[in-house]
Scaffold this motif. Sequence first.
Motif, PDB file in Angstrom:
ATOM      1  N   GLN A   1       2.752 -22.140   3.920  1.00  0.00           N
ATOM      2  CA  GLN A   1       2.629 -21.318   2.556  1.00  0.00           C
ATOM      3  C   GLN A   1       1.336 -21.313   3.177  1.00  0.00           C
ATOM      4  O   GLN A   1       1.383 -20.347   3.590  1.00  0.00           O
TER       5      GLN A   1
ATOM      6  N   GLY B   1       0.878 -16.979   3.951  1.00  0.00           N
ATOM      7  CA  GLY B   1       0.328 -16.373   2.996  1.00  0.00           C
ATOM      8  C   GLY B   1      -0.551 -15.314   4.297  1.00  0.00           C
ATOM      9  O   GLY B   1      -0.276 -14.531   4.073  1.00  0.00           O
ATOM     10  N   ILE B   2      -0.787 -15.917   5.659  1.00  0.00           N
ATOM     11  CA  ILE B   2      -1.135 -15.227   6.539  1.00  0.00           C
ATOM     12  C   ILE B   2      -0.217 -13.497   6.512  1.00  0.00           C
ATOM     13  O   ILE B   2      -0.652 -12.278   7.003  1.00  0.00           O
TER      14      ILE B   2
ATOM     15  N   GLU C   1       2.046 -13.013   4.508  1.00  0.00           N
ATOM     16  CA  GLU C   1       1.408 -11.438   3.637  1.00  0.00           C
ATOM     17  C   GLU C   1       0.294 -10.245   3.924  1.00  0.00           C
ATOM     18  O   GLU C   1       0.574  -9.247   3.226  1.00  0.00           O
ATOM     19  N   PHE C   2      -1.174 -11.647   4.137  1.00  0.00           N
ATOM     20  CA  PHE C   2      -2.199 -10.256   3.985  1.00  0.00           C
ATOM     21  C   PHE C   2      -2.022  -9.270   5.260  1.00  0.00           C
ATOM     22  O   PHE C   2      -2.273  -8.250   5.055  1.00  0.00           O
ATOM     23  N   ARG C   3      -0.761  -9.617   6.655  1.00  0.00           N
ATOM     24  CA  ARG C   3      -0.805  -8.911   7.851  1.00  0.00           C
ATOM     25  C   ARG C   3       0.488  -7.244   7.179  1.00  0.00           C
ATOM     26  O   ARG C   3       0.415  -6.215   7.816  1.00  0.00           O
ATOM     27  N   LYS C   4       0.988  -8.003   6.032  1.00  0.00           N
ATOM     28  CA  LYS C   4       1.603  -6.894   5.083  1.00  0.00           C
ATOM     29  C   LYS C   4       1.510  -6.007   4.309  1.00  0.00           C
ATOM     30  O   LYS C   4       1.926  -5.561   3.617  1.00  0.00           O
TER      31      LYS C   4
ATOM     32  N   ASN D   1       0.124  -7.214   1.843  1.00  0.00           N
ATOM     33  CA  ASN D   1       0.682  -7.447   0.040  1.00  0.00           C
ATOM     34  C   ASN D   1      -0.817  -8.380  -0.336  1.00  0.00           C
ATOM     35  O   ASN D   1      -1.218  -9.732  -0.529  1.00  0.00           O
ATOM     36  N   THR D   2      -1.633  -8.579  -0.926  1.00  0.00           N
ATOM     37  CA  THR D   2      -2.354  -9.456  -2.139  1.00  0.00           C
ATOM     38  C   THR D   2      -2.090 -10.253  -2.403  1.00  0.00           C
ATOM     39  O   THR D   2      -2.707 -11.398  -2.692  1.00  0.00           O
TER      40      THR D   2
ATOM     41  N   THR E   1      -0.771 -12.934  -0.213  1.00  0.00           N
ATOM     42  CA  THR E   1      -1.426 -13.847   0.398  1.00  0.00           C
ATOM     43  C   THR E   1      -2.109 -14.854  -0.743  1.00  0.00           C
ATOM     44  O   THR E   1      -2.699 -15.649   0.082  1.00  0.00           O
ATOM     45  N   THR E   2      -2.392 -14.442  -1.833  1.00  0.00           N
ATOM     46  CA  THR E   2      -3.374 -15.025  -2.425  1.00  0.00           C
ATOM     47  C   THR E   2      -2.740 -15.732  -2.831  1.00  0.00           C
ATOM     48  O   THR E   2      -2.710 -17.314  -2.817  1.00  0.00           O
TER      49      THR E   2
ATOM     50  N   THR F   1      -1.559 -19.048   0.413  1.00  0.00           N
ATOM     51  CA  THR F   1      -2.588 -19.369   0.832  1.00  0.00           C
ATOM     52  C   THR F   1      -3.151 -20.211   0.008  1.00  0.00           C
ATOM     53  O   THR F   1      -3.620 -21.341   0.115  1.00  0.00           O
TER      54      THR F   1
END
Length: 196
Positions: free
Chosen positions: A62, A66-67, A69-72, A74-75, A78-79, A82
């Motif tokens: 997970q 999350g990391i 999603e950060f690259r995409k 997507n706050t 990511t939240t 992660t």
Amino acid sequence: MAEGTTRNAARGIMETRYANPAPLGLMGFGMTTVLLNIHNAGFFPISAMVLAMGIFYGGLAQVIAGIMEFRKGNTFGTTAFTSYGLFWLSLVGLIVMPRLGWAEATPHAYMGWYLFMWGVFTLFMLLGTLRSSVVLRLIFLLLTVLFFLLAARDWTGSETIGTIAGWEGILTGACAIYLAMAEVLHEQLGRKVLPF
């Protein structure tokens, strides 16, 4: 169109396409949640299997999702991924550290506050799903209820509340598994196989 693409490639401009990390995060969350809550429902004691899933699939997978999603950009993703990945890692730490003599065991009443705070966090995250798919909203609703049930179990010592929480947690995890597979099949086959 092809001419413009050729010009962009010649200038070193290329479109980067990223995989959807959500199914990875949802499967890590879902499978680990089901397994832990089979324990909570009273079917078997906590074992190395649940702890290993908590570290590697519920935890690390997970965090990785999350990391990604950060690259995409997507706050929310990511939240969510992660935070819940680190929830699993911290939960395993709460179980294992006292057994290793690294810390005192957490009293049940205080563990209730730990779970309650995760319930509050999840309630706020639920608000962030109000424009999302029905299944994602259901997952966050069920997870909010699960954390509050587990907190109530630890505050009251009620085995009945614990058993109810276990069954509710199995449903929560199953919904996450369903959404993960619905997204994978949708992307792989180019059409909705499972509604989400």
